[in-house]
Scaffold this active site. Structure first.
Site, PDB file in Angstrom:
ATOM      1  N   HIS A 260      -6.928   5.368   5.925  1.00 30.62           N
ATOM      2  CA  HIS A 260      -7.460   5.934   4.674  1.00 30.62           C
ATOM      3  C   HIS A 260      -8.813   6.611   4.882  1.00 30.62           C
ATOM      4  O   HIS A 260      -9.304   7.294   3.981  1.00 30.62           O
ATOM      5  CB  HIS A 260      -7.519   4.879   3.565  1.00 30.62           C
ATOM      6  N   GLU A 289      -2.418  -0.780   4.350  1.00 30.25           N
ATOM      7  CA  GLU A 289      -3.182   0.182   3.562  1.00 30.25           C
ATOM      8  C   GLU A 289      -2.733   0.116   2.106  1.00 30.25           C
ATOM      9  O   GLU A 289      -1.621  -0.329   1.805  1.00 30.25           O
ATOM     10  CB  GLU A 289      -2.945   1.610   4.082  1.00 30.25           C
ATOM     11  N   GLU A 325      -7.004   7.437  -0.455  1.00 33.10           N
ATOM     12  CA  GLU A 325      -5.896   6.499  -0.630  1.00 33.10           C
ATOM     13  C   GLU A 325      -4.651   7.323  -0.935  1.00 33.10           C
ATOM     14  O   GLU A 325      -4.734   8.335  -1.634  1.00 33.10           O
ATOM     15  CB  GLU A 325      -6.185   5.522  -1.772  1.00 33.10           C
TER      16      GLU A 325
END
Length: 360
Positions: A260, A289, A325
């Site tokens: 990210h 993640e 993200e």
């Protein structure tokens, strides 16, 4: 004026009044972070845990070595935020008691989050936020580089104290996420004899994994200045290098909260190096993640968890050059373009991140 018009006007007035109050939370929103940081620096939660029960203001101020007047105001605020709780002591006086939230502010203990608060509330990490609008407008360098003259990794390499803040925060995250992952998905590590943790920091994640799965030999891989300070551990070898050049060979690659930090092009490059490090026939890359789910997904996150993911996405805008993200579609794009034939995504209970298993 009709009844319907009057009702609509009343609703509009209520919305206006609510908006007025809500805006003050944004104007003074920094006070929450500052008060929590103050509590950590004073060691309030640690003292309360050592006390073993409700503690009066007088006893708390004596243990902390600070006047009760200022401490009373900070505690009043933190109690209002449900971080601490007011209860009666055995003598009938008003005392303070720990809560699940306050225990996460302890500087000792496995599930503490104090290191993350101290990192994100540090002057170094707060300064780039003032340039967020410039980042959105696409003006100049990243906000972190504009504030400090280097990106976050270059700055950390030159400033050991800040590097330690980052490593401590990542270690605190690993102590919470890895046990939850092993608990929820123990089969992930079946048949894995060697595992390389890419961007593993001081090796906390691997130490935790090797303890839970003693058949695994771990390779903690990070930048040379990072692994130079990593403590020795049986079953874990520390290797310095650059993930954009190559990744040490292993049965599986583990990479947590690293991708990210990078835009799609560099994310794909990292994933390609990870794919090259594993066997074509039985290897896999285990990615931990966040995955931002679509609003119309009936199986999606609850709103509080999604809010955290969206906040972390803002952190990526402030602290990295191209990091973000990713949504399901964005993960699909980078994984397929990195040459993986298939992947699975599983949420980890009560954790912001999900687990992605990608196969060559």
């Amino acid at each position: 004026m009709t009844e319907a018009t009057r009702e609509m006007k009343t609703m509009e007035e209520e919305e206006e009044a609510e908006a007025e109050i809500e805006m003050w939370k944004y104007i003074y929103g920094f006070a929450e972070m500052a008060a929590v940081k103050c509590g950590i620096e004073l060691g309030i939660a640690d003292v309360m845990e050592s006390h073993g029960g409700p503690i009066t203001l007088s006893a708390l101020s004596s243990s902390l070595g600070c006047p009760p007047s200022g401490l009373n105001r900070v505690m009043r605020f933190l109690v209002s935020r449900r971080i601490f709780k007011e209860v009666a002591t055995s003598q009938g006086d008003t005392g303070y008691q720990q809560t699940p939230m306050s225990r996460r502010l302890m500087t000792s203990g496995g599930d503490g989050m104090a290191a993350f608060v101290l990192l994100e509330s540090s002057p170094v990490m707060l300064a780039p936020w003032h340039g967020l609008s410039a980042r959105v407008l696409g003006k100049g360098n990243s906000t972190f580089e504009a504030a400090h003259g280097d990106d976050i990794w270059g700055y950390a390499a030159k400033n050991p104290d800040h590097s330690k803040l980052i490593n401590d925060a990542m270690a605190s995250n690993a102590r919470r996420v890895v046990p939850a992952m092993v608990n929820d998905c123990p089969e992930v590590f079946d048949g894995v004899s060697t595992l390389v943790d890419v961007g593993g920091g001081n090796g906390t994640a691997l130490r935790t994994l090797v303890k839970a799965c003693p058949w695994i030999r771990g390779i903690n891989f990070d930048l040379p200045h990072v692994v130079a300070t990593a403590p020795k551990c049986n079953g874990v070898e520390h290797v310095g290098g650059n993930m954009f050049d190559s990744v040490p060979k292993a049965d599986a690659v583990f990479i947590m909260k690293v991708l990210h930090d990078w835009g799609d092009e560099k994310c794909i490059k990292i994933l390609e190096k990870c794919r090259e490090a594993i066997p074509e026939d039985k290897g896999k890359v285990i990615i931990v993640e966040a995955v931002i789910e679509d609003d119309d997904d009936p199986q999606g996150d609850d709103q509080k968890l999604k809010d955290v993911k969206l906040m972390v996405d803002m952190v990526m805008m402030a602290h990295t050059t191209t990091g973000k993200e990713r949504t399901f579609k964005e993960w699909d794009y980078v994984l397929l373009n990195a040459g993986f034939s298939r992947y699975t995504i599983k949420p980890i209970r009560n954790i912001v991140q999900s687990m992605i298993e990608a196969y060559p």
